[in-house]
Design an enzyme around this catalytic site. Structure first.
Site, PDB file in Angstrom:
ATOM      1  N   CYS A  68      43.479 -22.364 -18.197  1.00  0.00           N
ATOM      2  CA  CYS A  68      43.833 -20.943 -18.306  1.00  0.00           C
ATOM      3  C   CYS A  68      45.352 -20.744 -18.348  1.00  0.00           C
ATOM      4  CB  CYS A  68      43.210 -20.210 -17.115  1.00  0.00           C
ATOM      5  SG  CYS A  68      43.794 -18.533 -16.846  1.00  0.00           S
ATOM      6  N   CYS A  71      46.756 -18.473 -15.640  1.00  0.00           N
ATOM      7  CA  CYS A  71      46.664 -19.185 -14.355  1.00  0.00           C
ATOM      8  C   CYS A  71      47.827 -20.167 -14.212  1.00  0.00           C
ATOM      9  CB  CYS A  71      45.348 -19.950 -14.256  1.00  0.00           C
ATOM     10  SG  CYS A  71      43.865 -18.916 -14.327  1.00  0.00           S
TER      11      CYS A  71
END
Length: 145
Positions: A68, A71
């Protein structure tokens, strides 16, 4: 001469790898498994209707995945906050790919998702990446008030 250069490169690469591993081990951010979450944060299996925080300091739980992009942008912010607030705040991470049952328990459908846990009261959930100042504001106004 080539052997000397090659040996020097191997030594340098080994030293850099060891240094990176050392820094990783020094991290103030702790990764949680399902069982660790139940033991350190909240045992929602025993107490599903009432949130009862088990920690001794306010906490942040960052639900993330390695693939991600947002992230990955949040990760260094969490490291920095964990270092700055060491002794005042706990910062945890939960890998949603490895801890699918824990992610399902929190209905994680979008990441990053951050759970802010004050010492008293109910936890707060934030979906999506915030800038560093956004996390800092929640910490100061909600967790450390």
């Amino acid at each position: 001469m080539r052997k000397i250069v090659l040996i020097a490169m191997v030594i340098l690469a080994t030293a850099c790898s060891a240094n990176a591993q050392e820094k990783k081990e020094e991290s103030k951010v702790k990764h949680l498994t399902y069982n660790e979450f139940l033991n350190k944060v909240w045992n929602f299996e025993k107490n599903p209707n009432t949130f009862s925080y088990k920690g001794k300091l306010p906490a942040i739980v960052d639900f993330y995945a390695d693939w991600c992009g947002p992230c990955r942008r949040v990760a260094p912010i969490m490291e920095k906050l964990a270092e700055e607030y060491d002794g005042k705040l706990l910062v945890y991470k939960v890998n949603t790919d490895q801890e699918r049952n824990l992610s399902a328990a929190f209905n994680v459908k979008s990441i990053p998702m951050v759970l802010f846990i004050p010492m008293e009261g109910q936890p707060m959930m934030q979906v999506g990446a915030l800038p560093e100042e956004g996390y800092r504001k929640v910490i100061e106004e909600q967790l450390l008030k």
